[in-house]
Design an enzyme around this catalytic site. Structure first.
Site, PDB file in Angstrom:
ATOM      1  N   PRO A 300      -5.076 -14.673   0.944  1.00 19.10           N
ATOM      2  CA  PRO A 300      -6.432 -14.225   0.586  1.00 19.10           C
ATOM      3  C   PRO A 300      -6.663 -12.721   0.705  1.00 19.10           C
ATOM      4  O   PRO A 300      -7.664 -12.216   0.212  1.00 19.10           O
ATOM      5  CB  PRO A 300      -7.332 -14.985   1.573  1.00 19.10           C
ATOM      6  CG  PRO A 300      -6.463 -15.266   2.747  1.00 19.10           C
ATOM      7  CD  PRO A 300      -5.076 -15.438   2.204  1.00 19.10           C
ATOM      8  N   TYR A 301      -5.756 -12.010   1.379  1.00 19.68           N
ATOM      9  CA  TYR A 301      -5.965 -10.581   1.591  1.00 19.68           C
ATOM     10  C   TYR A 301      -4.887  -9.761   0.884  1.00 19.68           C
ATOM     11  O   TYR A 301      -3.892 -10.298   0.418  1.00 19.68           O
ATOM     12  CB  TYR A 301      -5.927 -10.258   3.087  1.00 19.68           C
ATOM     13  CG  TYR A 301      -7.075 -10.876   3.844  1.00 19.68           C
ATOM     14  CD1 TYR A 301      -8.376 -10.431   3.644  1.00 19.68           C
ATOM     15  CD2 TYR A 301      -6.862 -11.914   4.731  1.00 19.68           C
ATOM     16  CE1 TYR A 301      -9.442 -11.003   4.320  1.00 19.68           C
ATOM     17  CE2 TYR A 301      -7.925 -12.492   5.418  1.00 19.68           C
ATOM     18  CZ  TYR A 301      -9.209 -12.030   5.208  1.00 19.68           C
ATOM     19  OH  TYR A 301     -10.251 -12.592   5.860  1.00 19.68           O
ATOM     20  N   GLU A 305      -2.072  -6.919   9.082  1.00 21.49           N
ATOM     21  CA  GLU A 305      -1.233  -6.043   9.905  1.00 21.49           C
ATOM     22  C   GLU A 305      -0.607  -6.763  11.094  1.00 21.49           C
ATOM     23  O   GLU A 305      -0.578  -6.217  12.189  1.00 21.49           O
ATOM     24  CB  GLU A 305      -2.086  -4.868  10.379  1.00 21.49           C
ATOM     25  CG  GLU A 305      -3.247  -5.222  11.342  1.00 21.49           C
ATOM     26  CD  GLU A 305      -4.561  -5.532  10.652  1.00 21.49           C
ATOM     27  OE1 GLU A 305      -4.533  -5.945   9.474  1.00 21.49           O
ATOM     28  OE2 GLU A 305      -5.616  -5.365  11.290  1.00 21.49           O
ATOM     29  N   HIS A 329      -1.308   1.421   4.580  1.00 25.16           N
ATOM     30  CA  HIS A 329      -2.457   0.910   5.331  1.00 25.16           C
ATOM     31  C   HIS A 329      -2.007  -0.003   6.477  1.00 25.16           C
ATOM     32  O   HIS A 329      -2.369   0.201   7.631  1.00 25.16           O
ATOM     33  CB  HIS A 329      -3.396   0.156   4.381  1.00 25.16           C
ATOM     34  CG  HIS A 329      -4.626  -0.365   5.053  1.00 25.16           C
ATOM     35  ND1 HIS A 329      -5.825   0.306   5.056  1.00 25.16           N
ATOM     36  CD2 HIS A 329      -4.834  -1.486   5.776  1.00 25.16           C
ATOM     37  CE1 HIS A 329      -6.714  -0.387   5.727  1.00 25.16           C
ATOM     38  NE2 HIS A 329      -6.138  -1.489   6.178  1.00 25.16           N
ATOM     39  N   GLU A 330      -1.206  -1.011   6.133  1.00 28.06           N
ATOM     40  CA  GLU A 330      -0.816  -1.988   7.167  1.00 28.06           C
ATOM     41  C   GLU A 330       0.063  -1.323   8.229  1.00 28.06           C
ATOM     42  O   GLU A 330      -0.048  -1.630   9.410  1.00 28.06           O
ATOM     43  CB  GLU A 330      -0.109  -3.192   6.545  1.00 28.06           C
ATOM     44  CG  GLU A 330      -0.886  -3.897   5.436  1.00 28.06           C
ATOM     45  CD  GLU A 330      -2.328  -4.244   5.788  1.00 28.06           C
ATOM     46  OE1 GLU A 330      -2.634  -4.429   6.992  1.00 28.06           O
ATOM     47  OE2 GLU A 330      -3.172  -4.318   4.873  1.00 28.06           O
ATOM     48  N   HIS A 333      -1.948   0.535  10.770  1.00 27.27           N
ATOM     49  CA  HIS A 333      -2.535  -0.343  11.784  1.00 27.27           C
ATOM     50  C   HIS A 333      -1.659  -0.445  13.040  1.00 27.27           C
ATOM     51  O   HIS A 333      -2.140  -0.839  14.093  1.00 27.27           O
ATOM     52  CB  HIS A 333      -2.747  -1.751  11.224  1.00 27.27           C
ATOM     53  CG  HIS A 333      -4.076  -1.951  10.559  1.00 27.27           C
ATOM     54  ND1 HIS A 333      -5.273  -1.688  11.196  1.00 27.27           N
ATOM     55  CD2 HIS A 333      -4.407  -2.435   9.334  1.00 27.27           C
ATOM     56  CE1 HIS A 333      -6.284  -1.991  10.384  1.00 27.27           C
ATOM     57  NE2 HIS A 333      -5.782  -2.436   9.240  1.00 27.27           N
ATOM     58  N   GLU A 352     -10.563  -0.331  11.036  1.00 27.79           N
ATOM     59  CA  GLU A 352     -10.370  -0.119   9.603  1.00 27.79           C
ATOM     60  C   GLU A 352     -10.667   1.298   9.135  1.00 27.79           C
ATOM     61  O   GLU A 352      -9.972   1.823   8.263  1.00 27.79           O
ATOM     62  CB  GLU A 352     -11.179  -1.138   8.795  1.00 27.79           C
ATOM     63  CG  GLU A 352     -10.750  -2.582   9.047  1.00 27.79           C
ATOM     64  CD  GLU A 352      -9.280  -2.855   8.709  1.00 27.79           C
ATOM     65  OE1 GLU A 352      -8.655  -2.024   8.032  1.00 27.79           O
ATOM     66  OE2 GLU A 352      -8.765  -3.905   9.141  1.00 27.79           O
ATOM     67  N   ASP A 407     -16.473 -12.255   9.376  1.00 28.47           N
ATOM     68  CA  ASP A 407     -15.925 -11.914   8.055  1.00 28.47           C
ATOM     69  C   ASP A 407     -17.000 -11.282   7.161  1.00 28.47           C
ATOM     70  O   ASP A 407     -16.683 -10.588   6.196  1.00 28.47           O
ATOM     71  CB  ASP A 407     -15.317 -13.154   7.370  1.00 28.47           C
ATOM     72  CG  ASP A 407     -14.016 -13.597   8.044  1.00 28.47           C
ATOM     73  OD1 ASP A 407     -13.471 -12.804   8.851  1.00 28.47           O
ATOM     74  OD2 ASP A 407     -13.563 -14.729   7.788  1.00 28.47           O
ATOM     75  N   TYR A 415     -14.343   0.302   6.329  1.00 29.10           N
ATOM     76  CA  TYR A 415     -13.148   0.923   5.751  1.00 29.10           C
ATOM     77  C   TYR A 415     -13.455   2.339   5.247  1.00 29.10           C
ATOM     78  O   TYR A 415     -12.981   3.327   5.787  1.00 29.10           O
ATOM     79  CB  TYR A 415     -12.623   0.089   4.576  1.00 29.10           C
ATOM     80  CG  TYR A 415     -12.035  -1.251   4.981  1.00 29.10           C
ATOM     81  CD1 TYR A 415     -10.658  -1.416   5.077  1.00 29.10           C
ATOM     82  CD2 TYR A 415     -12.845  -2.343   5.253  1.00 29.10           C
ATOM     83  CE1 TYR A 415     -10.100  -2.637   5.433  1.00 29.10           C
ATOM     84  CE2 TYR A 415     -12.299  -3.569   5.620  1.00 29.10           C
ATOM     85  CZ  TYR A 415     -10.933  -3.710   5.706  1.00 29.10           C
ATOM     86  OH  TYR A 415     -10.394  -4.912   6.071  1.00 29.10           O
ATOM     87  N   ARG A 589      -6.255 -13.746  -4.010  1.00 29.03           N
ATOM     88  CA  ARG A 589      -6.661 -12.596  -3.205  1.00 29.03           C
ATOM     89  C   ARG A 589      -8.175 -12.404  -3.343  1.00 29.03           C
ATOM     90  O   ARG A 589      -8.688 -12.198  -4.444  1.00 29.03           O
ATOM     91  CB  ARG A 589      -5.903 -11.355  -3.684  1.00 29.03           C
ATOM     92  CG  ARG A 589      -6.098 -10.156  -2.811  1.00 29.03           C
ATOM     93  CD  ARG A 589      -5.192  -9.031  -3.263  1.00 29.03           C
ATOM     94  NE  ARG A 589      -5.508  -7.800  -2.578  1.00 29.03           N
ATOM     95  CZ  ARG A 589      -5.009  -6.617  -2.905  1.00 29.03           C
ATOM     96  NH1 ARG A 589      -4.151  -6.528  -3.904  1.00 29.03           N
ATOM     97  NH2 ARG A 589      -5.363  -5.527  -2.240  1.00 29.03           N
TER      98      ARG A 589
HETATM   99 ZN   LIG Z   1      -6.880  -2.909   7.517  1.00 30.72          ZN
END
Ligand SMILES: [Zn+2]
Length: 638
Positions: A300-301, A305, A329-330, A333, A352, A407, A415, A589
């Protein structure tokens, strides 16, 4: 690295992992910042746990993966410590739809005695508290349990939903509060634990976890893991499937299904360079290996991370590295989020916002400033677009999520607004000072979970108070506690984007045909900006002209295809509808599917089309994506 733990198996079949002291060198940093640093608990509205009285320190997990029943059968042994004077306090854990069979306690780690426990009533958001009576002097709790086939943090895929089509696949997604649906835990990010695990699977499949994974481990259906650094529960992760491995460097590699793994290895070949770029500015990578796992398309993402093993969507495999900002990005983290963690979900921007800021710095170091600035400009565009649709209370970095699913806080605010705030600090204090500050921040709070207040306090002492004249230029409280964006916020600009805009204008005014737009050398980011800068309403002729010239309906780049499909829905461009249907039924996603369903639902015909597609696609989506789309479509006939 070879096996890093001795596994002592008892008569009962229960195995305990004993870390070999000689191998602990990878954890050098974690030992000096033991989780005992934080003894006081902060209020977390998204957990029933009582870490102010009793704290879980270590988890020893044994799981059997039962694909036929879609169940994880588990034994969780929690090492606990009483941290308050309240010797009568029970241990309260978070659970969601877990079937608890038996709970026992032990004071020597060998002899276990049954104890009484209750499972409270099920709350739609929080799940149910598991309250366990603790006799005095007890330091281990053993829970026999199994998960529900509909567990919110576990997705079971049929072979038809995988790339290989031969074997089933299962993976977990614990953030924000889904770890409790597969492990009974203190499911709050302020509690950090180490863990060991033994996972049994069908013999031909491989299990991987957010822990030490040995790429050379024999495939025998019996896998052992150790996570020596203390992590919050939302970073515990497991995936099982027909996985292959390709090395990308000394300490990096990628796992994926065999038909995908070579493409993934090519796409992610800059990973080691990215790690080195990050280490140069923010200090050592403290987790040993950094591997990536490419999941089937229903993930879903974009990425998750999970420490040592980032989970990633296959939709970033564009073939030209144009979407590898996800890896940056990951990876970032590993410093912001995993090393220094938000203590509660209202502090999510600490994870984030910092990570998006670091991501752009990594892109700048590896691919140059123009690329990073394009991404920053696109980020600001997305932020402004979303700000126009959000309630004021949801525009605040330090958001109040009381009574809501965490969520719900996962918008562009934590972000992009978070990253913009850090960029404002960088521009105000200068890069050198700000880099030094951030490096110090990561060192100071290594392996700790902190609140927004703790960050502000640290910022004040270590940056603002040192340079009061510069500090006066930046409205810190407004950034953190108020809606909107301060007027003095940075505005990232990109000369390449300015050129793209001027081409868009010329084409819209019919000064040039689409064929004369110099798009041949455009990057994905320039394409996205081009599509962004077109008006919402475009007539059929213009849509056709673009499509015929650039074949946008057939684009294999998921980001470009997504933007084009949004435009196609808005402008009722029917030639793209079969592709829209294919996109929505093959990709799960949330970033893509939720806005597409939202856009469809704006008109009665669109809503009807959305319902028809969703009826087919829903069983293939992850529970987290299903929850989002159910809400968009007011779905109530499963
Ligand atoms: Zn993130």
């Amino acid at each position: 690295m070879n096996k890093i733990a001795l596994f002592v198996c008892l008569v009962s079949g229960l195995c305990l992992a004993i870390p070999l002291v000689a191998e602990v060198h990878t954890t050098e940093d974690s030992t000096k910042s033991n989780p005992s640093v934080r003894q006081h608990a902060v209020k977390d509205f998204h957990s029933y746990a009582n870490p102010g009285d009793v704290r879980v320190r270590h988890l020893n997990l044994e799981l059997e993966v039962l694909f036929g029943e879609k169940i994880l059968k588990g034994i969780a042994i929690l090492s606990i410590e009483r941290v308050s004077q309240n010797t009568q306090a029970p241990l309260i854990l978070d659970t969601r739809t877990l079937n608890i069979a038996k709970v026992e306690t032990s004071s020597d780690g060998t002899n276990y005695t049954p104890t009484t426990f209750t499972v409270g009533s099920l709350d739609k958001i929080l799940g149910a508290p598991l309250t366990i009576k603790l006799p005095e002097k007890v330091d281990r709790v053993r829970i026999n349990y199994s998960t529900d086939p509909g567990a919110s943090g576990v997705q079971w895929l049929e072979p038809s939903q995988t790339a290989g089509k031969k074997d089933p696949f299962v993976f977990t997604q614990s953030e924000s509060i889904h770890a409790r649906s597969w492990i009974p835990l203190q499911d709050t990010p302020q509690v950090r634990i180490t863990y060991t695990a033994r996972v049994r699977t069908p013999r031909n499949l491989l299990a991987v976890m957010s822990a030490e994974n040995d790429p050379r481990t024999p495939r025998d259906g019996d896998y052992h893991f150790w996570m020596p650094q203390p992590i919050p529960s939302y970073l515990i992760a497991l995936a099982v499937g027909d996985l292959s491995f390709r090395s990308l460097g000394r300490r990096t590699g990628v796992y994926a299904e065999p038909p995908v793994v070579d493409k993934a290895a090519r796409e992610f070949s800059d990973t080691e360079k990215m790690i080195q770029a990050t280490e140069r500015v923010y200090g050592p990578y403290r987790w040993g290996r950094y591997d990536l796992l490419v999941l089937p398309p229903s993930f879903p993402y974009g990425g998750m991370e999970n420490p040592r093993l980032t989970f990633a969507t296959p939709t970033v495999l564009a073939g030209d590295k144009s979407l590898v900002s996800l890896v940056a990005h990951e990876l970032a983290h590993s410093w912001s989020g995993n090393l220094v963690t938000n203590a509660t979900w209202r502090d999510f921007w600490l994870n984030e916002g910092f990570t998006v800021y670091l991501e752009r710095r990594i892109l700048e170091a590896v691919y140059g400033r123009p690329r990073a600035e394009m991404e920053a400009a696109l980020g600001r565009h997305d932020l402004e677009e979303e700000l126009a649709t959000l309630d004021e209370r949801d525009q605040i970095l330090h958001i109040d999520l009381t009574g809501r699913d965490p969520d719900a806080g996962s918008t562009n605010i934590p972000y992009e607004k978070g990253a913009l705030f850090l960029r404002h600090l960088e521009e105000t204090f200068g890069r050198e000072r700000f880099d030094r500050f951030l490096r110090g921040y990561f060192d100071h709070f290594t392996f700790q979970s902190i609140t927004t207040e703790e960050f502000v306090d640290y910022l004040k002492k270590n940056l603002l108070d040192k340079y009061p004249q510069l500090a006066a230029r930046i409205p810190v409280a407004q950034w953190i506690e108020e809606p909107g964006i301060p007027a003095s916020a940075p505005k990232p600009t990109s000369p390449a984007f300015a050129r793209v805009e001027s081409e868009a204008r010329r084409w819209l005014r019919n000064e040039i045909p689409a064929a004369k737009i110099p798009a041949a050398r455009w990057t994905t980011q320039e394409w996205l900006h081009f599509l962004n800068s077109l008006p919402q309403a475009l007539d059929r002729k213009k849509m056709e002209e673009l499509d015929e010239t650039f074949h946008l309906t057939r684009s294999g780049n998921s980001e470009i295809a997504f933007q084009w499909l949004m435009m196609s829905i808005r402008n009722r461009y029917e030639p793209a509808y079969p592709r829209l249907e294919e996109f929505l039924t093959s990709i799960g996603r949330r970033k893509f599917i939720k806005p597409l369903y939202e856009e469809l639902a704006k008109t009665p015909e669109g809503k009807e089309r959305a319902m028809a597609i969703y009826r087919r696609a829903r069983p293939t989506y992850h529970p987290i994506a299903v929850a989002s789309v159910d809400e968009v479509l007011k779905w109530n006939n499963p």
